[in-house]
Design a protein around this motif. Structure first.
Motif, PDB file in Angstrom:
ATOM      1  N   GLY B  98      47.920   0.674  45.969  1.00 51.62           N
ATOM      2  CA  GLY B  98      46.678   0.280  45.152  1.00 51.62           C
ATOM      3  C   GLY B  98      46.303   1.491  44.653  1.00 51.62           C
ATOM      4  N   ALA B  99      45.295   1.444  43.495  1.00 52.56           N
ATOM      5  CA  ALA B  99      44.496   2.320  42.964  1.00 52.56           C
ATOM      6  C   ALA B  99      43.039   2.487  43.323  1.00 52.56           C
ATOM      7  CB  ALA B  99      44.708   2.479  41.580  1.00 52.56           C
ATOM      8  N   ASP B 100      42.570   3.555  43.828  1.00 54.09           N
ATOM      9  CA  ASP B 100      41.129   3.797  44.233  1.00 54.09           C
ATOM     10  C   ASP B 100      40.582   4.084  42.882  1.00 54.09           C
ATOM     11  OD1 ASP B 100      38.641   4.461  45.002  1.00 54.09           O
ATOM     12  OD2 ASP B 100      38.975   6.002  46.452  1.00 54.09           O
ATOM     13  N   LEU B 101      39.807   2.897  42.435  1.00 55.50           N
ATOM     14  CA  LEU B 101      39.562   3.078  40.912  1.00 55.50           C
ATOM     15  C   LEU B 101      38.115   4.131  41.085  1.00 55.50           C
ATOM     16  CD1 LEU B 101      39.497  -0.580  39.787  1.00 55.50           C
ATOM     17  CD2 LEU B 101      41.207   1.351  39.406  1.00 55.50           C
ATOM     18  N   ASP B 102      37.536   4.160  42.129  1.00 54.01           N
ATOM     19  CA  ASP B 102      36.528   5.496  42.451  1.00 54.01           C
ATOM     20  C   ASP B 102      37.002   6.727  43.135  1.00 54.01           C
ATOM     21  OD1 ASP B 102      34.750   3.806  41.045  1.00 54.01           O
ATOM     22  OD2 ASP B 102      33.905   2.903  43.045  1.00 54.01           O
ATOM     23  N   PHE B 103      38.366   7.082  42.792  1.00 56.47           N
ATOM     24  CA  PHE B 103      38.901   8.155  43.424  1.00 56.47           C
ATOM     25  C   PHE B 103      37.814   9.428  42.916  1.00 56.47           C
ATOM     26  CE2 PHE B 103      40.229   8.247  38.855  1.00 56.47           C
ATOM     27  CZ  PHE B 103      39.878   9.600  38.630  1.00 56.47           C
ATOM     28  N   HIS B 104      36.922   9.511  42.242  1.00 55.95           N
ATOM     29  CA  HIS B 104      36.142  10.683  41.910  1.00 55.95           C
ATOM     30  C   HIS B 104      35.360  11.178  42.995  1.00 55.95           C
ATOM     31  CE1 HIS B 104      33.409   7.449  41.012  1.00 55.95           C
ATOM     32  NE2 HIS B 104      32.830   8.086  40.202  1.00 55.95           N
ATOM     33  N   ASP B 105      34.881  10.131  43.762  1.00 57.75           N
ATOM     34  CA  ASP B 105      34.039  10.488  44.783  1.00 57.75           C
ATOM     35  C   ASP B 105      34.755  11.284  45.821  1.00 57.75           C
ATOM     36  OD1 ASP B 105      31.974   8.737  44.012  1.00 57.75           O
ATOM     37  OD2 ASP B 105      32.772   6.906  45.242  1.00 57.75           O
ATOM     38  N   GLU B 106      35.955  11.408  45.541  1.00 58.51           N
ATOM     39  CA  GLU B 106      36.567  12.451  46.925  1.00 58.51           C
ATOM     40  C   GLU B 106      37.039  13.767  46.105  1.00 58.51           C
ATOM     41  OE1 GLU B 106      37.035  11.282  49.563  1.00 58.51           O
ATOM     42  OE2 GLU B 106      36.707   9.008  49.095  1.00 58.51           O
ATOM     43  N   LEU B 107      36.687  13.837  44.685  1.00 59.21           N
ATOM     44  CA  LEU B 107      37.041  15.209  43.916  1.00 59.21           C
ATOM     45  C   LEU B 107      36.434  16.329  44.719  1.00 59.21           C
ATOM     46  CD1 LEU B 107      37.478  14.090  40.371  1.00 59.21           C
ATOM     47  CD2 LEU B 107      39.389  14.555  42.029  1.00 59.21           C
ATOM     48  N   PRO B 108      35.017  16.469  44.889  1.00 57.23           N
ATOM     49  CA  PRO B 108      34.447  17.683  45.507  1.00 57.23           C
ATOM     50  C   PRO B 108      35.243  18.303  46.488  1.00 57.23           C
ATOM     51  CG  PRO B 108      32.765  15.864  44.996  1.00 57.23           C
ATOM     52  CD  PRO B 108      34.145  15.268  44.746  1.00 57.23           C
ATOM     53  N   LYS B 109      35.913  17.701  47.334  1.00 54.98           N
ATOM     54  CA  LYS B 109      36.757  18.233  48.386  1.00 54.98           C
ATOM     55  C   LYS B 109      38.007  18.366  47.941  1.00 54.98           C
ATOM     56  CE  LYS B 109      38.083  13.809  51.030  1.00 54.98           C
ATOM     57  NZ  LYS B 109      37.802  13.157  52.069  1.00 54.98           N
ATOM     58  N   ALA B 131      43.155   6.527  37.120  1.00 56.76           N
ATOM     59  CA  ALA B 131      43.458   6.163  38.423  1.00 56.76           C
ATOM     60  C   ALA B 131      44.750   5.341  38.315  1.00 56.76           C
ATOM     61  CB  ALA B 131      42.422   5.235  38.913  1.00 56.76           C
ATOM     62  N   ARG B 132      44.837   4.334  37.437  1.00 60.69           N
ATOM     63  CA  ARG B 132      46.247   3.875  37.549  1.00 60.69           C
ATOM     64  C   ARG B 132      47.329   4.416  36.786  1.00 60.69           C
ATOM     65  NH1 ARG B 132      45.490  -1.723  37.206  1.00 60.69           N
ATOM     66  NH2 ARG B 132      43.296  -2.541  37.124  1.00 60.69           N
ATOM     67  N   PHE B 133      47.271   5.645  36.038  1.00 54.02           N
ATOM     68  CA  PHE B 133      48.128   6.320  35.689  1.00 54.02           C
ATOM     69  C   PHE B 133      48.686   7.021  36.750  1.00 54.02           C
ATOM     70  CE2 PHE B 133      49.523  10.851  33.851  1.00 54.02           C
ATOM     71  CZ  PHE B 133      50.764  10.283  33.492  1.00 54.02           C
TER      72      PHE B 133
END
Lengths: 206, 206
Positions: B98-109, B131-133
């Protein structure tokens, strides 16, 4: 000690450690390239390998436009975003990876055992979503195929998509999803490896 | 004569021919499996390899749910479409990708050199498409990673997506894109290889 031995889990991967390194562990996204050309024969060899990667119902929606002429390069570069312009201007080969949104026209020959497979994708919204999903999977295969050819890939999504579609997919039935620079890595081709999510952050069991 | 020599283009691929065969030419989508279990250590080894595949801005939106318990399997099987039910009921391991549609929460790290990378994906529609792509690209890597572990993958998109999301991603921030059966191929694991598009049908130069 190879990276495979170092990881503590590499022995469960039966693919030879050198192949793992070439495709994943030592391969990097390149931002600069040498002047060495990438030949059509190399691109053909990459395609003849990665074409075997599976897609939903054998759709194979990926289409590739090789930007070979200076005229085409001059059209593409200003459509790239920010620093992608310079990278795209200098790379030995630039490929536009797009989705055939009407891939269903090819299905009768791709799934010959099915009766009227085209009908499954009559709905344009369903068809477009499937085309984008499977093209993205094939982009994953393609990037690894470039690496399998001993080359480096520099995939980019920062570009004017409507502009690229208009210039390079004028038939209106394709959508550019990614532009990839291809060649041998040049000086200072990449920065340090960025962090990856830990196994526990990605994989859970229920 | 290996398949690589046979193709007439294999020598341009520097990845060893056996590795090409294992990942692409001889690997097949499996519909039946032996009873041999797939261990968590194998899945970890696959992840530790494919995590290095590139994604846009190092997003890594792929999330994997391993369906280990009989209770979870009993929930998943009826959500699969048609013949996918039997395949999913019998496979040694089933993974929901599956895709984490809120992946951006992890971007700072994940992109520590950028200031506030999360802001780039504040727009939910832009974030979901990305996220889907990128999850689909990572699904391509994952399928090849399963093969790199000497196992066969049986990826399926035929399932009740809303139902799977509700049962397995109850937080509402994930979307199941693919369910993959994993194991060693069983009897009559696949039909004959389906046709692939010719190079000239896929690649053009401008």
């Amino acid at each position: 000690m190879s990276a495979a031995q170092d990881s503590g889990t590499g022995e469960l991967i039966t693919l030879p450690a050198e192949a793992q390194d070439q495709l994943f562990r030592e391969a990097r996204t390149a931002n600069t390239f040498t002047a060495e050309p990438v030949t059509d024969a190399q691109v053909r060899a990459i395609y003849e390998l990665v074409k075997f990667g599976p897609t939903s119902m054998n759709q194979q929606p990926l289409r590739v436009v090789l930007v070979r002429s200076q005229e085409a390069r001059d059209k593409l570069v200003p459509l790239m975003t920010g620093r992608n312009q310079e990278k795209t201007a200098k790379a030995p080969l630039v490929a536009i990876l797009g989705a055939d949104l009407d891939f269903h026209d090819e299905l009768p020959k791709l799934v010959p055992f099915m009766e009227n497979p085209r009908a499954i994708y009559e709905n344009p919204a369903v068809r477009e979503e499937s085309a984008r999903f499977n093209t993205a999977i094939q982009i994953g295969y393609f990037i690894l195929g470039v690496r399998a050819a001993g080359l480096a890939a520099g995939p980019m999504i920062g570009f004017d998509r409507a502009g690229v579609d208009k210039e390079f997919f004028a038939d209106g039935r394709h959508s550019a999803l990614c532009v990839v620079n291809i060649g041998r890595p040049g000086p200072d081709a990449w920065m340090g490896r960025l962090p990856r999510l830990a196994y526990e952050e990605v994989v859970t069991s229920v």
